[in-house]
Design a protein around this motif. Structure first.
Motif, PDB file in Angstrom:
ATOM      1  N   ASN A  27     122.419  42.789 -46.719  1.00 60.38           N
ATOM      2  CA  ASN A  27     122.658  42.089 -45.692  1.00 60.38           C
ATOM      3  C   ASN A  27     124.056  42.484 -45.237  1.00 60.38           C
ATOM      4  O   ASN A  27     124.938  42.310 -45.806  1.00 60.38           O
ATOM      5  CB  ASN A  27     122.574  40.720 -46.255  1.00 60.38           C
ATOM      6  CG  ASN A  27     122.981  39.592 -45.153  1.00 60.38           C
ATOM      7  OD1 ASN A  27     123.965  39.761 -44.197  1.00 60.38           O
ATOM      8  ND2 ASN A  27     122.424  38.554 -45.056  1.00 60.38           N
ATOM      9  N   HIS A  28     124.035  42.882 -43.823  1.00 65.81           N
ATOM     10  CA  HIS A  28     125.332  43.158 -43.112  1.00 65.81           C
ATOM     11  C   HIS A  28     126.624  42.336 -43.459  1.00 65.81           C
ATOM     12  O   HIS A  28     127.713  42.916 -43.527  1.00 65.81           O
ATOM     13  CB  HIS A  28     125.122  43.249 -41.664  1.00 65.81           C
ATOM     14  CG  HIS A  28     126.096  43.953 -40.731  1.00 65.81           C
ATOM     15  ND1 HIS A  28     126.490  45.250 -40.837  1.00 65.81           N
ATOM     16  CD2 HIS A  28     127.229  43.164 -39.929  1.00 65.81           C
ATOM     17  CE1 HIS A  28     127.555  45.471 -39.941  1.00 65.81           C
ATOM     18  NE2 HIS A  28     128.030  44.268 -39.650  1.00 65.81           N
ATOM     19  N   MET A  29     126.330  41.065 -43.349  1.00 65.57           N
ATOM     20  CA  MET A  29     127.402  40.066 -43.605  1.00 65.57           C
ATOM     21  C   MET A  29     128.150  40.081 -45.005  1.00 65.57           C
ATOM     22  O   MET A  29     129.125  39.965 -45.414  1.00 65.57           O
ATOM     23  CB  MET A  29     127.019  38.804 -42.828  1.00 65.57           C
ATOM     24  CG  MET A  29     126.639  38.652 -41.590  1.00 65.57           C
ATOM     25  SD  MET A  29     127.707  39.493 -40.375  1.00 65.57           S
ATOM     26  CE  MET A  29     129.229  38.984 -40.476  1.00 65.57           C
ATOM     27  N   ALA A  74     127.824  42.464 -46.908  1.00 65.82           N
ATOM     28  CA  ALA A  74     128.556  43.795 -47.034  1.00 65.82           C
ATOM     29  C   ALA A  74     129.924  43.498 -46.322  1.00 65.82           C
ATOM     30  O   ALA A  74     130.945  43.966 -47.291  1.00 65.82           O
ATOM     31  CB  ALA A  74     127.837  45.012 -46.308  1.00 65.82           C
ATOM     32  N   HIS A  75     130.246  42.791 -45.375  1.00 62.92           N
ATOM     33  CA  HIS A  75     131.584  42.673 -44.802  1.00 62.92           C
ATOM     34  C   HIS A  75     132.347  41.959 -45.591  1.00 62.92           C
ATOM     35  O   HIS A  75     133.666  42.290 -45.911  1.00 62.92           O
ATOM     36  CB  HIS A  75     131.600  41.911 -43.742  1.00 62.92           C
ATOM     37  CG  HIS A  75     131.367  42.821 -42.301  1.00 62.92           C
ATOM     38  ND1 HIS A  75     132.140  43.642 -42.075  1.00 62.92           N
ATOM     39  CD2 HIS A  75     130.561  42.501 -41.232  1.00 62.92           C
ATOM     40  CE1 HIS A  75     131.739  44.327 -40.835  1.00 62.92           C
ATOM     41  NE2 HIS A  75     130.692  43.637 -40.117  1.00 62.92           N
ATOM     42  N   LEU A  76     131.859  41.214 -46.315  1.00 67.90           N
ATOM     43  CA  LEU A  76     132.452  40.211 -47.476  1.00 67.90           C
ATOM     44  C   LEU A  76     133.050  41.039 -48.586  1.00 67.90           C
ATOM     45  O   LEU A  76     134.165  40.983 -49.372  1.00 67.90           O
ATOM     46  CB  LEU A  76     131.637  39.003 -47.957  1.00 67.90           C
ATOM     47  CG  LEU A  76     131.976  37.781 -47.334  1.00 67.90           C
ATOM     48  CD1 LEU A  76     131.175  36.699 -48.161  1.00 67.90           C
ATOM     49  CD2 LEU A  76     133.535  37.188 -47.106  1.00 67.90           C
ATOM     50  N   ILE A 105     134.661  37.487 -40.010  1.00 65.81           N
ATOM     51  CA  ILE A 105     134.918  37.372 -38.383  1.00 65.81           C
ATOM     52  C   ILE A 105     134.630  38.541 -37.972  1.00 65.81           C
ATOM     53  O   ILE A 105     135.384  39.766 -38.248  1.00 65.81           O
ATOM     54  CB  ILE A 105     136.393  36.794 -38.266  1.00 65.81           C
ATOM     55  CG1 ILE A 105     137.395  37.574 -39.305  1.00 65.81           C
ATOM     56  CG2 ILE A 105     136.545  35.370 -38.368  1.00 65.81           C
ATOM     57  CD1 ILE A 105     138.768  37.380 -38.888  1.00 65.81           C
ATOM     58  N   SER A 106     133.610  38.607 -37.067  1.00 61.12           N
ATOM     59  CA  SER A 106     133.175  39.874 -36.452  1.00 61.12           C
ATOM     60  C   SER A 106     132.654  39.544 -34.861  1.00 61.12           C
ATOM     61  O   SER A 106     132.800  38.566 -34.322  1.00 61.12           O
ATOM     62  CB  SER A 106     131.937  40.267 -37.236  1.00 61.12           C
ATOM     63  OG  SER A 106     130.850  39.734 -36.856  1.00 61.12           O
ATOM     64  N   GLY A 107     131.964  40.539 -34.355  1.00 59.91           N
ATOM     65  CA  GLY A 107     131.748  40.543 -33.187  1.00 59.91           C
ATOM     66  C   GLY A 107     130.267  39.565 -33.028  1.00 59.91           C
ATOM     67  O   GLY A 107     129.948  39.128 -31.876  1.00 59.91           O
ATOM     68  N   THR A 133     135.918  47.104 -39.543  1.00 60.43           N
ATOM     69  CA  THR A 133     134.740  47.344 -38.394  1.00 60.43           C
ATOM     70  C   THR A 133     133.424  48.134 -39.138  1.00 60.43           C
ATOM     71  O   THR A 133     133.842  48.588 -40.392  1.00 60.43           O
ATOM     72  CB  THR A 133     135.234  48.076 -37.304  1.00 60.43           C
ATOM     73  OG1 THR A 133     136.061  49.334 -37.722  1.00 60.43           O
ATOM     74  CG2 THR A 133     136.181  47.053 -36.365  1.00 60.43           C
ATOM     75  N   ASP A 134     132.322  47.948 -38.544  1.00 59.45           N
ATOM     76  CA  ASP A 134     131.497  48.451 -38.917  1.00 59.45           C
ATOM     77  C   ASP A 134     131.376  49.866 -39.800  1.00 59.45           C
ATOM     78  O   ASP A 134     131.725  50.756 -39.082  1.00 59.45           O
ATOM     79  CB  ASP A 134     129.983  48.381 -38.065  1.00 59.45           C
ATOM     80  CG  ASP A 134     129.707  47.096 -37.707  1.00 59.45           C
ATOM     81  OD1 ASP A 134     130.072  46.018 -38.526  1.00 59.45           O
ATOM     82  OD2 ASP A 134     129.050  46.817 -36.628  1.00 59.45           O
ATOM     83  N   ASN A 135     130.833  49.805 -40.923  1.00 56.86           N
ATOM     84  CA  ASN A 135     130.871  51.145 -41.678  1.00 56.86           C
ATOM     85  C   ASN A 135     130.126  51.273 -42.868  1.00 56.86           C
ATOM     86  O   ASN A 135     129.460  50.110 -43.324  1.00 56.86           O
ATOM     87  CB  ASN A 135     132.362  51.252 -42.166  1.00 56.86           C
ATOM     88  CG  ASN A 135     132.573  50.411 -43.279  1.00 56.86           C
ATOM     89  OD1 ASN A 135     132.624  50.565 -44.742  1.00 56.86           O
ATOM     90  ND2 ASN A 135     133.273  49.157 -43.015  1.00 56.86           N
TER      91      ASN A 135
HETATM   92 ZN    ZN Z   1     129.617  44.120 -38.461  1.00 52.66          ZN
END
Ligand code: ZN
Ligand code: KG4
Length: 340
Positions: A113-115, A117-119, A141-143, A308-310
């Motif tokens: 899950n992309h979110m 992963a951000h965390l 907090i993202s786009g 940012t996305d990576n």
């Molecule tokens: Zn993202």
């Protein structure tokens, strides 16, 4: 006993960055990101163009990530990929590419899950680093998202706050577009605001329940301010660009910081982990560091390259799923609205 060496190939293709990374356990060996410049001409991401660009970028980006990591594909232990949330066509590229690698190399397939992963970007190992401990308050907090989450363990979390309309990154991008800045405008608004007066223009922070957020009001107020002021001074934007950016930044940053404080106090959480593209923002980083000192809390902010996305952040979740044996079957389909 020597720790087992686990090599994860991470793939990110949810929106407009094609990225591949190689991790050795919790350490990043390579993290390649191909940004899609084509969307600048349109002022926002065009889904069909994004999927086409992913299709042409994915193989060169993966090859570069393997060569930067100095490993051979046969050394990979598993492949982890973003399966949502995101744009369906973009997700399909990463999903089908990962399935074919999994099948061809006979290695486990892991959806991420992309979110999530951000965390977990703050768990990537680096020098001078301390891992967050559970439970913690997570902020994404993202786009596309503005979320407050109570994280009890790697795979146990509860969403306690969400945006009711636009995401905070969207507010940066839309207000930046009104100023004539290129997409995505967040980084430029941040840069321009450094030389501006944050108290020059007053913008409203939406008053919504508990831990939710709302950004459509600030966007409308910002637009009205520009329209009305341009009637009196046709060069209003040019003459006030730094102050406009600084005032917008102050309002957006305060909206997040206030809710973080409220949630951390209510749930007695003193470990705070932030993630997502907007966590690259200089004022948010500064305010969080100050909050950590003032309140004696521990705040974890990822290095800029993991905000940012990576794909490195996809790889770290892939690693934790690997050691917990959370694998997926080849019939998995993308989840554009994947919830945390
Ligand atoms: Zn993202
Ligand atoms: O996490 P991300 O790369 O993609 C999504 O998952 O949405 O976040 C992209 C968002 C964009 O809205 C961009 O304008 C914003 O992050 N952003 C920033 C900064 N750097 C990126 N916003 C404010 N200040 C920044 N320095």
């Amino acid at each position: 006993m020597k720790k087992r060496e686990i090599y994860i190939l991470g793939i990110e293709s949810s929106c407009d960055e094609t990225s591949a990374a190689v991790l050795l356990n919790e350490k990043v060996l390579s993290n390649c990101v191909a940004n899609q410049e084509i969307h600048k001409d349109y002022g926002g991401v065009v889904p069909e163009l994004a999927s086409r660009a992913h299709q042409s970028n994915i193989i060169p980006v993966v090859e570069k990530s393997l060569s930067d990591a100095n490993i051979n594909k046969n050394m990979l232990s598993a492949i982890a990929f973003t399966n949502g949330p995101g744009l369906l066509g973009s997700l399909l590229v990463g999903n089908s590419f990962s399935k074919s690698i999994s099948l061809g190399l006979n290695i486990p397939l892991i959806s991420v899950n992309h979110m999530h992963a951000h965390l977990f970007a703050s768990f990537i190992s680096r020098s001078d680093f301390r891992k967050p401990s559970f439970p913690f308050l997570g902020i994404n907090i993202s786009g596309g998202h503005t979320q407050l989450i109570i994280v009890k363990d790697f795979f146990e979390m509860k969403l306690i706050g969400n945006t009711l309309d636009d995401a905070i990154g969207e507010a940066y991008d839309k207000c930046g577009k009104i100023l004539g800045l290129d997409y995505p405008a967040g980084p430029m608004v941040d840069r321009l605001s450094l030389q501006g007066n944050p108290d020059k223009f007053s913008l409203p922070i939406a008053k919504v329940n508990d831990f939710d957020f709302s950004y459509s009001g600030v966007k409308t107020a910002f637009q009205n301010l520009i329209i009305e002021s341009k009637l009196k001074d046709s060069n209003f934007i040019k003459n006030n660009i730094h102050d406009l950016c600084a005032s917008l930044q102050k309002c957006l940053v305060e909206s997040v910081i206030k809710k973080i404080e409220l949630a951390a106090e209510k749930f007695s959480l003193s470990e705070i982990v932030i993630g997502g593209g907007v966590s690259a923002n200089s004022e948010i980083r500064k305010s969080l560091k100050k909050m950590a000192v003032d309140k004696n809390w521990k705040v974890y902010i990822p290095p800029i390259e993991y905000t940012t996305d990576n794909a490195a952040m996809i790889g770290i979740v892939g690693y934790y799923k690997f050691i917990h044996k959370k694998f997926d079957e080849l019939n998995i389909t993308p989840s554009p609205r994947f919830k945390i």
